[in-house]
Write an enzyme that holds these catalytic residues in place. Structure first.
Site, mmCIF file in Angstrom:
data_model
loop_
_atom_site.group_PDB
_atom_site.id
_atom_site.type_symbol
_atom_site.label_atom_id
_atom_site.label_comp_id
_atom_site.label_asym_id
_atom_site.label_seq_id
_atom_site.Cartn_x
_atom_site.Cartn_y
_atom_site.Cartn_z
ATOM 1 N N SER A 1 1.248 -1.044 -0.043
ATOM 2 C CA SER A 1 0.126 0.391 -0.102
ATOM 3 C C SER A 1 0.528 1.482 0.300
ATOM 4 O O SER A 1 2.142 0.854 0.672
ATOM 5 C CB SER A 1 -0.993 -0.236 0.732
ATOM 6 O OG SER A 1 -1.533 -1.372 0.950
HETATM 7 N N1 SAH Z 1 -1.276 -4.841 4.332
HETATM 8 C C1 SAH Z 1 0.078 -5.283 2.665
HETATM 9 C C2 SAH Z 1 -1.224 -4.930 1.478
HETATM 10 C C3 SAH Z 1 -0.984 -5.566 0.437
HETATM 11 S S1 SAH Z 1 -2.099 -5.885 -0.412
HETATM 12 C C4 SAH Z 1 1.033 -4.298 2.587
HETATM 13 O O1 SAH Z 1 1.303 -3.457 3.424
HETATM 14 O O2 SAH Z 1 2.363 -4.967 1.636
HETATM 15 C C5 SAH Z 1 -2.988 -6.230 -0.032
HETATM 16 C C6 SAH Z 1 -3.212 -7.889 0.533
HETATM 17 O O3 SAH Z 1 -4.742 -8.570 0.543
HETATM 18 C C7 SAH Z 1 -2.660 -8.648 -1.112
HETATM 19 O O4 SAH Z 1 -1.708 -9.686 -0.315
HETATM 20 C C8 SAH Z 1 -3.980 -10.289 -0.922
HETATM 21 O O5 SAH Z 1 -3.511 -11.489 -1.545
HETATM 22 C C9 SAH Z 1 -4.372 -10.481 -0.060
HETATM 23 N N2 SAH Z 1 -6.042 -10.206 0.119
HETATM 24 C C10 SAH Z 1 -6.630 -10.306 -0.706
HETATM 25 N N3 SAH Z 1 -8.184 -10.974 -0.276
HETATM 26 C C11 SAH Z 1 -8.242 -11.297 1.004
HETATM 27 C C12 SAH Z 1 -8.381 -12.260 2.011
HETATM 28 N N4 SAH Z 1 -9.978 -13.456 1.601
HETATM 29 N N5 SAH Z 1 -7.584 -12.747 2.861
HETATM 30 C C13 SAH Z 1 -6.681 -12.358 3.245
HETATM 31 N N6 SAH Z 1 -6.020 -11.717 2.300
HETATM 32 C C14 SAH Z 1 -6.796 -11.512 0.971
#
Ligand code: SAH
Length: 216
Positions: free
Chosen positions: A66
């Site tokens: 993010s």
């Molecule tokens: N907090 C992270 C943001 C990553 S983007 C950071 O700082 O890097 C969002 C993430 O949510 C992705 O890695 C995606 O695979 C995950 N995601 C999407 N749907 C999900 C679900 N149902 N359960 C767990 N993770 C999920």
């Protein structure tokens, strides 16, 4: 890969914190926590020079780390007190997870992409943080460890998952971007009683989608 945190990186981080302050982040504890986590460790080497730009970047498996402003904003909205139990949906790179640990929270974090769950675990541990990390489907939350003081969703949800609401403490908050299009509205949902919830909106953001079930 060997990663080092130099004075140059710290200088870039300090500048990024000034930028986040100008963009409206007020809680200095949040800015300190973001300052303390070397974000360049969480990007692949191809993007290293951009690590301290206020931008999202690819982290593999079609996902993104993010934008720093988004991480700071969601962390600020959680109003974390030391020792609070926080559940994070979407570990991704692990950056937000480490920021939550820096705030003094006890963290549970779930990631549905196996590759990201595995990679982030190694990195988070190497930095000395000890959150509870899971490869699984965040739609279900973590009922065995509920209730939580705060829940943060870092992917765009089509609607608010009931399971997450039911795992909030009374007085606890769910910070979740909701919307099915290209952008989502950041919602702050507070649990006032067993059955009463109130909502506040905090502007538009762009997230990768929250998807069902685990992926391999
Ligand atoms: N907090 C992270 C943001 C990553 S983007 C950071 O700082 O890097 C969002 C993430 O949510 C992705 O890695 C995606 O695979 C995950 N995601 C999407 N749907 C999900 C679900 N149902 N359960 C767990 N993770 C999920």
């Amino acid at each position: 890969m060997e990663r080092v945190d130099t004075y140059r990186h710290k200088g870039l981080r300090k500048r990024l914190m000034d930028e986040l302050r100008e963009l409206g982040i007020r809680d200095e504890r949040v800015l300190d926590a973001c300052f303390n986590v070397p974000r360049h460790f969480f990007l692949s080497s191809a993007f290293l020079e951009f690590a301290y730009d206020n931008k999202a970047f690819q982290i593999g498996a079609g996902q993104t780390i993010s934008q720093p402003f988004t991480v700071a904003k969601q962390t600020e909205l959680l109003e974390i007190k030391k020792g609070d139990k926080i559940l994070e949906i979407g570990t991704g790179s692990g950056y937000q997870t480490c920021v939550l640990c820096e705030m003094g929270a006890k963290v549970w974090s779930i990631e549905r992409q196996k590759l990201l769950a595995d990679n982030s675990k190694v990195l988070i541990r190497s930095l000395g943080y000890r959150p509870n990390l899971y490869y699984g489907d965040g739609y279900k939350g973590k009922p065995a460890f509920a209730p939580f003081d705060g829940i943060i969703v870092t992917c765009g949800a089509p609607s608010i998952p009931e399971a997450l609401l039911s795992q909030l403490k009374i007085g606890g908050k769910l910070i979740i971007p909701v919307g099915e299009g290209k952008t989502q509205v950041m919602l702050e949902v507070t649990r006032n009683s067993a059955t009463d919830f109130s909502k506040r909106e905090h502007g538009n953001f762009a997230f990768v989608p929250m998807l069902n079930d685990r992926a391999r």
